[in-house]
Design a protein around this motif. Structure first.
Motif, PDB file in Angstrom:
ATOM      1  N   VAL A 131       0.839  -1.198   0.000  1.00  0.00           N
ATOM      2  CA  VAL A 131       0.000   0.000   0.000  1.00  0.00           C
ATOM      3  C   VAL A 131       0.877   1.252   0.000  1.00  0.00           C
ATOM      4  O   VAL A 131       0.616   2.218  -0.743  1.00  0.00           O
ATOM      5  N   THR A 134       2.452   1.816  -3.397  1.00  0.00           N
ATOM      6  CA  THR A 134       1.450   2.267  -4.362  1.00  0.00           C
ATOM      7  C   THR A 134       1.149   3.752  -4.170  1.00  0.00           C
ATOM      8  O   THR A 134       1.079   4.513  -5.158  1.00  0.00           O
ATOM      9  N   LEU A 135       0.967   4.174  -2.934  1.00  0.00           N
ATOM     10  CA  LEU A 135       0.719   5.599  -2.671  1.00  0.00           C
ATOM     11  C   LEU A 135       1.924   6.436  -3.071  1.00  0.00           C
ATOM     12  O   LEU A 135       1.768   7.563  -3.571  1.00  0.00           O
ATOM     13  N   ARG A 138       1.815   6.836  -6.767  1.00  0.00           N
ATOM     14  CA  ARG A 138       0.765   7.775  -7.155  1.00  0.00           C
ATOM     15  C   ARG A 138       1.209   9.222  -6.997  1.00  0.00           C
ATOM     16  O   ARG A 138       0.883  10.069  -7.837  1.00  0.00           O
ATOM     17  N   THR A 139       1.947   9.505  -5.924  1.00  0.00           N
ATOM     18  CA  THR A 139       2.334  10.883  -5.630  1.00  0.00           C
ATOM     19  C   THR A 139       3.657  11.249  -6.286  1.00  0.00           C
ATOM     20  O   THR A 139       3.712  12.098  -7.178  1.00  0.00           O
ATOM     21  N   ILE A 148      -4.306   0.089  -6.100  1.00  0.00           N
ATOM     22  CA  ILE A 148      -3.789  -0.722  -5.000  1.00  0.00           C
ATOM     23  C   ILE A 148      -4.259  -2.156  -5.217  1.00  0.00           C
ATOM     24  O   ILE A 148      -5.454  -2.436  -5.195  1.00  0.00           O
TER      25      ILE A 148
END
Length: 390
Positions: A131, A134-135, A138-139, A148
């Motif tokens: 997780v 993945t975040l 994304r950022t 996710i």
């Protein structure tokens, strides 16, 4: 005294047949120590179990090579020397780490205690870091729609999936007659089966499997064998020959073979090449891993204590390894000079060293080694063992 215990005379109810006691639980016939003759304490009681400095040293040095390999990847397009070093390191760094993981999984027996450790030490960190990665993508990676998915490990988390599967299958490898040849066969079949797909990175799980099984089969004397003086001397010309071969092969083959994440067909090769490369790379990896172990010091060093935190360093350095690509750190021209490559190597080794230190371990222990006693039922046998020890 007898009449008070048996008030109705000598007619006693027969006792049930004695059951085989659980491990660590005294049976009804066990004679308890009396106050006059206390039971002797077992040898080594009260002392913490000593860690083997050799394996801690090996884990630390292997994880340093992992970090350096990741730092060399962006340099391989412009530097043939960096590409040769990259290929040699990728031949043995993860195999060495996996062999050690298999060696220390020999005692895994699917007991409740070990299953709890497997969940809290492998499965839970996988979920948390998958997780988190993945975040981060994304950022920092500019991909806000990246989903996710716990079925599609991203970047470094594949190793946690593989370790979870390998340990669960350990009892199987311990009972079959020829575990290592069977594991090599499984890896070879995976390398020619594009149908395996990418779910849970099963190609890597299956293609790296022989190294884990090899670790299960090894004994302490095998590590002593490769640490003899003559083996240490022989390791030098072998490593130099491997480096020369990699320098020659660099422009002629793709380094994707060393990742073990694709089948031969997916790499544009005929199916039979998967079998050939599986056997060839397994042999080369074993030879270079033996050379690596031959030069690992067996005494305590300044970095020995860092061997207990290698999984911390492995997972945490991934954010910087990927971030360096996202933020364009390798776009500078000086990075691709010989001095720049040396700087990159030193920085990578320094960063992974810091991430393995005890303060970092304490800071991230909540994610890497959560207790989670609330999530499990109390095991009656374990409680009985604890009472017996008390």
């Amino acid at each position: 005294m007898t009449s008070s215990l048996y008030p109705h005379g000598s007619h006693r109810t027969p006792l049930p047949p004695a059951a085989v006691p659980a491990d660590g639980v005294p049976s009804p016939q066990t004679r308890r120590p009396t106050a006059e003759a206390p039971a002797p304490a077992p040898a080594g009681a009260g002392r913490p179990k000593q860690r083997d400095a050799f394996f801690d040293n090996a884990k630390y040095l292997a994880i340093v090579f992992v970090a350096m390999g990741h730092s060399w990847e962006p340099l391989t397009d412009r530097s043939r020397a960096a590409e040769a070093l990259y290929m040699v390191v990728y031949t043995f760094h993860m195999p060495a780490f996996i062999v050690i993981s298999g060696y220390f999984s020999r005692s895994f027996d699917a007991s409740p205690h070990r299953l709890k450790r497997l969940i809290t030490g492998v499965a839970v960190p996988y979920v948390l870091f998958e997780v988190a990665y993945t975040l981060f993508k994304r950022t920092a990676g500019g991909d806000p729609d990246y989903p996710i998915s716990l079925l599609d490990p991203w970047y470094l988390t594949w190793f946690l999936v593989a370790l979870f599967v390998w340990r669960l299958t350990t009892p199987i490898w311990k009972i079959v007659r020829w575990p290592l040849p069977l594991a090599v066969l499984v890896a070879a079949l995976a390398s020619v089966s594009p149908e395996v797909g990418d779910d849970l990175d099963l190609q890597r799980v299956l293609q790296f499997l022989p190294f884990f099984v090899l670790g299960l089969c090894l004994k302490p004397e095998h590590f002593q064998l490769v640490r003899r003086r003559e083996v240490r001397i022989l390791a030098v010309p072998v490593a130099l020959c491997a480096l020369a071969l990699a320098y020659w092969a660099g422009p002629r083959m793709t380094s994707a073979w060393f990742y073990h994440r694709d089948s031969a067909q997916e790499l544009g090769a005929p199916w039979w090449a998967g079998i050939v490369m599986t056997l060839a790379l397994f042999g080369a990896s074993i030879v270079l891993t033996a050379c690596f172990f031959a030069w690992v010091p067996g005494r305590r060093m300044w970095f020995t204590v860092l061997g207990a935190g290698t999984l911390y360093g492995y997972l945490l350095h991934g954010f910087l390894a990927k971030g360096s690509r996202f933020w364009g750190w390798f776009d500078a021209a000086w990075v691709h000079t010989p001095w720049g490559e040396i700087v990159v190597t030193v920085v990578a080794a320094s960063v992974i060293t810091v991430l393995c230190t005890p303060p970092v371990q304490r800071l991230f222990r909540f994610a890497m080694e959560p207790k989670m006693e609330w999530a499990f039922r109390k095991d009656a046998a374990e409680l009985a063992r604890r009472r017996h020890k008390a």
